[in-house]
Design a protein around this motif. Structure first.
Motif, mmCIF file in Angstrom:
data_model
loop_
_atom_site.group_PDB
_atom_site.id
_atom_site.type_symbol
_atom_site.label_atom_id
_atom_site.label_comp_id
_atom_site.label_asym_id
_atom_site.label_seq_id
_atom_site.Cartn_x
_atom_site.Cartn_y
_atom_site.Cartn_z
ATOM 1 N N LEU A 133 53.806 2.638 1.815
ATOM 2 C CA LEU A 133 53.966 1.564 2.795
ATOM 3 C C LEU A 133 55.110 1.847 3.750
ATOM 4 C CD1 LEU A 133 53.704 -1.530 0.402
ATOM 5 C CD2 LEU A 133 51.855 -0.485 1.732
ATOM 6 N N SER A 134 55.040 1.257 4.937
ATOM 7 C CA SER A 134 56.154 1.332 5.881
ATOM 8 C C SER A 134 57.248 0.348 5.451
ATOM 9 C CB SER A 134 55.678 0.969 7.287
ATOM 10 O OG SER A 134 55.321 -0.410 7.339
ATOM 11 N N GLY A 135 58.412 0.443 6.091
ATOM 12 C CA GLY A 135 59.506 -0.473 5.782
ATOM 13 C C GLY A 135 59.141 -1.931 6.011
ATOM 14 N N GLY A 136 58.425 -2.184 7.096
ATOM 15 C CA GLY A 136 58.012 -3.555 7.385
ATOM 16 C C GLY A 136 57.031 -4.092 6.361
ATOM 17 N N GLN A 137 56.114 -3.223 5.902
ATOM 18 C CA GLN A 137 55.142 -3.641 4.888
ATOM 19 C C GLN A 137 55.834 -3.908 3.553
ATOM 20 O OE1 GLN A 137 52.643 -0.233 5.294
ATOM 21 N NE2 GLN A 137 51.234 -1.215 6.744
ATOM 22 N N ARG A 138 56.813 -3.087 3.203
ATOM 23 C CA ARG A 138 57.550 -3.309 1.949
ATOM 24 C C ARG A 138 58.303 -4.640 1.988
ATOM 25 N NH1 ARG A 138 60.292 2.678 1.051
ATOM 26 N NH2 ARG A 138 58.377 3.840 1.416
ATOM 27 N N GLN A 139 58.875 -4.951 3.140
ATOM 28 C CA GLN A 139 59.589 -6.221 3.239
ATOM 29 C C GLN A 139 58.624 -7.387 3.104
ATOM 30 O OE1 GLN A 139 62.146 -7.965 2.472
ATOM 31 N NE2 GLN A 139 63.494 -6.786 3.803
ATOM 32 N N ARG A 140 57.414 -7.218 3.607
ATOM 33 C CA ARG A 140 56.415 -8.282 3.463
ATOM 34 C C ARG A 140 55.949 -8.434 2.014
ATOM 35 N NH1 ARG A 140 51.850 -7.132 7.353
ATOM 36 N NH2 ARG A 140 52.843 -5.177 7.915
ATOM 37 N N VAL A 141 55.941 -7.332 1.260
ATOM 38 C CA VAL A 141 55.634 -7.435 -0.175
ATOM 39 C C VAL A 141 56.719 -8.263 -0.867
ATOM 40 C CG1 VAL A 141 55.309 -6.174 -2.328
ATOM 41 C CG2 VAL A 141 54.393 -5.234 -0.204
ATOM 42 N N ALA A 142 57.972 -7.987 -0.517
ATOM 43 C CA ALA A 142 59.075 -8.755 -1.100
ATOM 44 C C ALA A 142 58.952 -10.237 -0.751
ATOM 45 C CB ALA A 142 60.407 -8.199 -0.611
ATOM 46 N N GLN A 152 61.390 -24.107 -5.264
ATOM 47 C CA GLN A 152 61.958 -25.210 -4.485
ATOM 48 C C GLN A 152 62.717 -24.696 -3.270
ATOM 49 O OE1 GLN A 152 63.563 -29.028 -6.296
ATOM 50 N NE2 GLN A 152 64.074 -27.545 -7.894
ATOM 51 N N VAL A 153 63.327 -23.512 -3.407
ATOM 52 C CA VAL A 153 64.237 -22.992 -2.373
ATOM 53 C C VAL A 153 64.009 -21.494 -2.198
ATOM 54 C CG1 VAL A 153 66.655 -22.659 -1.707
ATOM 55 C CG2 VAL A 153 65.982 -24.713 -2.997
ATOM 56 N N PHE A 154 63.956 -21.043 -0.946
ATOM 57 C CA PHE A 154 63.996 -19.622 -0.625
ATOM 58 C C PHE A 154 65.415 -19.255 -0.209
ATOM 59 C CE2 PHE A 154 59.361 -20.038 0.624
ATOM 60 C CZ PHE A 154 58.893 -19.244 -0.408
ATOM 61 N N LEU A 155 65.916 -18.149 -0.752
ATOM 62 C CA LEU A 155 67.204 -17.594 -0.345
ATOM 63 C C LEU A 155 66.945 -16.194 0.195
ATOM 64 C CD1 LEU A 155 69.359 -18.635 -3.447
ATOM 65 C CD2 LEU A 155 69.095 -19.867 -1.281
ATOM 66 N N MET A 156 67.306 -15.959 1.450
ATOM 67 C CA MET A 156 67.009 -14.676 2.092
ATOM 68 C C MET A 156 68.304 -14.047 2.595
ATOM 69 S SD MET A 156 63.489 -15.475 4.164
ATOM 70 C CE MET A 156 62.099 -16.292 3.356
ATOM 71 N N ASP A 157 68.624 -12.869 2.046
ATOM 72 C CA ASP A 157 69.877 -12.195 2.375
ATOM 73 C C ASP A 157 69.611 -10.995 3.279
ATOM 74 O OD1 ASP A 157 72.452 -11.334 2.483
ATOM 75 O OD2 ASP A 157 72.622 -10.771 0.378
ATOM 76 N N GLU A 158 69.758 -11.200 4.593
ATOM 77 C CA GLU A 158 69.562 -10.163 5.609
ATOM 78 C C GLU A 158 68.283 -9.363 5.371
ATOM 79 O OE1 GLU A 158 72.778 -8.375 7.429
ATOM 80 O OE2 GLU A 158 74.319 -9.461 6.340
ATOM 81 N N PRO A 159 67.131 -10.032 5.256
ATOM 82 C CA PRO A 159 65.901 -9.328 4.890
ATOM 83 C C PRO A 159 65.371 -8.381 5.960
ATOM 84 C CG PRO A 159 65.393 -11.583 5.491
ATOM 85 C CD PRO A 159 66.895 -11.477 5.447
ATOM 86 N N LEU A 160 65.837 -8.514 7.200
ATOM 87 C CA LEU A 160 65.281 -7.689 8.280
ATOM 88 C C LEU A 160 66.199 -6.547 8.697
ATOM 89 C CD1 LEU A 160 63.790 -10.463 10.609
ATOM 90 C CD2 LEU A 160 62.851 -9.465 8.520
ATOM 91 N N SER A 161 67.369 -6.436 8.086
ATOM 92 C CA SER A 161 68.376 -5.501 8.607
ATOM 93 C C SER A 161 67.994 -4.037 8.417
ATOM 94 C CB SER A 161 69.741 -5.772 7.965
ATOM 95 O OG SER A 161 69.669 -5.651 6.572
ATOM 96 N N ASN A 162 67.075 -3.731 7.495
ATOM 97 C CA ASN A 162 66.649 -2.332 7.306
ATOM 98 C C ASN A 162 65.503 -1.924 8.224
ATOM 99 O OD1 ASN A 162 68.524 -1.801 5.349
ATOM 100 N ND2 ASN A 162 67.152 -2.129 3.624
ATOM 101 N N LEU A 163 65.016 -2.852 9.018
ATOM 102 C CA LEU A 163 63.866 -2.568 9.877
ATOM 103 C C LEU A 163 64.324 -2.131 11.261
ATOM 104 C CD1 LEU A 163 61.615 -5.641 8.997
ATOM 105 C CD2 LEU A 163 61.818 -3.458 7.799
ATOM 106 N N ASP A 164 63.471 -1.336 11.931
ATOM 107 C CA ASP A 164 63.820 -0.953 13.299
ATOM 108 C C ASP A 164 63.607 -2.141 14.241
ATOM 109 O OD1 ASP A 164 61.088 -1.053 14.248
ATOM 110 O OD2 ASP A 164 60.739 0.914 13.388
ATOM 111 N N ALA A 165 64.074 -1.982 15.485
ATOM 112 C CA ALA A 165 64.133 -3.121 16.418
ATOM 113 C C ALA A 165 62.761 -3.751 16.640
ATOM 114 C CB ALA A 165 64.727 -2.659 17.752
ATOM 115 N N LYS A 166 61.722 -2.936 16.818
ATOM 116 C CA LYS A 166 60.386 -3.480 17.085
ATOM 117 C C LYS A 166 59.860 -4.238 15.874
ATOM 118 C CE LYS A 166 55.769 -2.152 18.675
ATOM 119 N NZ LYS A 166 54.882 -1.034 19.064
ATOM 120 N N LEU A 167 60.056 -3.671 14.671
ATOM 121 C CA LEU A 167 59.597 -4.335 13.455
ATOM 122 C C LEU A 167 60.349 -5.634 13.210
ATOM 123 C CD1 LEU A 167 58.932 -1.706 10.658
ATOM 124 C CD2 LEU A 167 57.389 -3.495 11.477
ATOM 125 N N ARG A 168 61.645 -5.654 13.549
ATOM 126 C CA ARG A 168 62.426 -6.881 13.356
ATOM 127 C C ARG A 168 61.838 -8.018 14.174
ATOM 128 N NH1 ARG A 168 67.186 -3.764 13.374
ATOM 129 N NH2 ARG A 168 67.674 -4.355 15.507
#
Length: 350
Positions: A133-142, A152-168
């Motif tokens: 998978l690409s980096g963007g696809q892996r983040q979507r799996v997560a 009840q609650v989602f906690l997201m810690d900089e989930p997009l920071s490993n992606l390139d600008a277009k994927l972000r």
């Protein structure tokens, strides 16, 4: 109901204070962004909510429970980290299903997994391993792995920071849509002010463990509480110039802006946004100086001058042409200006 209340939360390690007196209620179904530079305490705050760190002082409420003494597994929160944390020996389907197995969730696991995969557009990749998978696809799996639990609650810690600008950009749009669809209380940590402005219902701006301002993206952008917030929010950041105010007129090197609605006299910092000012014809503006740099942005040209040690930028039309060193004049109406105390950096009352 998943309202979260942080009551005077403080985190110390010895004499170092990571988070100081954090007091906030996060509404049910709200998308709250914790925004600030590295080391400001935003991730520590999230880790305390998750139960991965214990607060030194204060109480954390999730719904109608005080959760300070609850283990992370008992808080009914799902985390999405900067690192994807996928199991390389499992395919996408089993990675998404894993939380259901561990928590012994009853029901149709296949339907739950396929619904979560569909929400993040991964249906056709369910039998691939993470390595394929690409980096963007892996983040979507997560993301799907967090969604499938229906916490009840989602906690997201900089989930997009490993992606390139277009994927972000594309993944950010997916997150915005998911937030609207899922209607689950979400706390999102980032240092990227564009993510904060585009995703949040409310933004908490932090610096050195202290909350600087809480408000909607529009409130924080239009009325920053201090020079830190003004300089951190916006692309480019707000122009800030140190000078003197006398009789409603601000002056510094190459600058004279009158008609300011203030009773303040003496040293002050004046700020304005690049997009709110304009290049004035025939030197008729309030700032006149040689051009320091020119940057073509596509939809505009960023024209920058140096005034009294500060770089001041204004967006001109995309067909604007000049050379570095040419004189330029900026029109800066008093109505677009923000005034701050030069000592504390706090916004001055008007």
């Amino acid at each position: 109901m998943a309202e979260i209340k942080l009551a005077n939360i403080t985190k110390r390690w010895g004499s170092f204070v990571g988070v100081q007196s954090f007091d906030l209620t996060i509404e049910d179904k709200e998308f709250l962004v914790l925004l600030g530079p590295s080391g400001c305490g935003k991730t520590t705050t999230m880790r305390m909510i998750a139960g991965l760190e214990d607060p030194t002082e204060g109480e954390i409420h999730i719904g109608d429970r005080v959760v300070n003494d609850l283990d992370p597994k008992d808080r009914d929160v799902a985390m999405v980290f900067q690192s994807y944390g996928l199991y390389p020996n499992m395919d996408v389907y089993e990675n998404i299903r894993f939380p259901l197995k561990v928590r012994k969730v009853e029901g149709d696991h296949d339907a739950m997994v396929r619904r979560a995969a569909e929400m993040v557009e991964l249906t056709e990749f369910l039998h691939r391993k993470p390595a394929a998978l690409s980096g963007g696809q892996r983040q979507r799996v997560a993301l799907a792995r967090a969604i499938v639990r229906q916490p009840q609650v989602f906690l997201m810690d900089e989930p997009l920071s490993n992606l390139d600008a277009k994927l972000r950009v594309s993944t950010r749009a997916q997150l915005k849509n998911l937030s609207h669809e899922l209607q689950v209380t979400t706390i999102y940590v980032t240092h990227d002010q564009i993510e904060a402005m585009t995703l949040a219902d409310r933004v908490v701006v932090m610096e050195k463990g202290i909350v600087q301002q809480v408000g909607t993206p529009t409130e924080i952008y239009d009325n920053p509480a201090n020079t830190f917030v003004a300089s951190f929010i916006g692309s480019p950041a707000m122009n800030l110039m140190e000078g003197q105010i006398e009789g409603g007129v601000f002056r510094c090197d190459h600058v004279e802006i009158g008609g300011l609605d203030t009773a303040h006299s003496g040293p002050a910092i004046l700020g304005f946004r690049a997009e709110d000012a304009a290049v004035a014809p025939d030197g008729a503006g309030q700032i006149t100086a040689p051009i320091y740099s020119l940057e073509l942005l596509g939809d505009a040209v960023m024209v920058t001058v140096r005034t009294g040690g500060a770089l001041v930028a204004v967006k001109a039309d995309k067909d604007y042409r000049a050379n570095i060193g040419d004189p330029v004049s900026f029109s800066v109406p008093a109505s677009i200006c923000h005034l701050f105390d030069q000592g504390s950096g706090e916004r001055l009352a008007r």
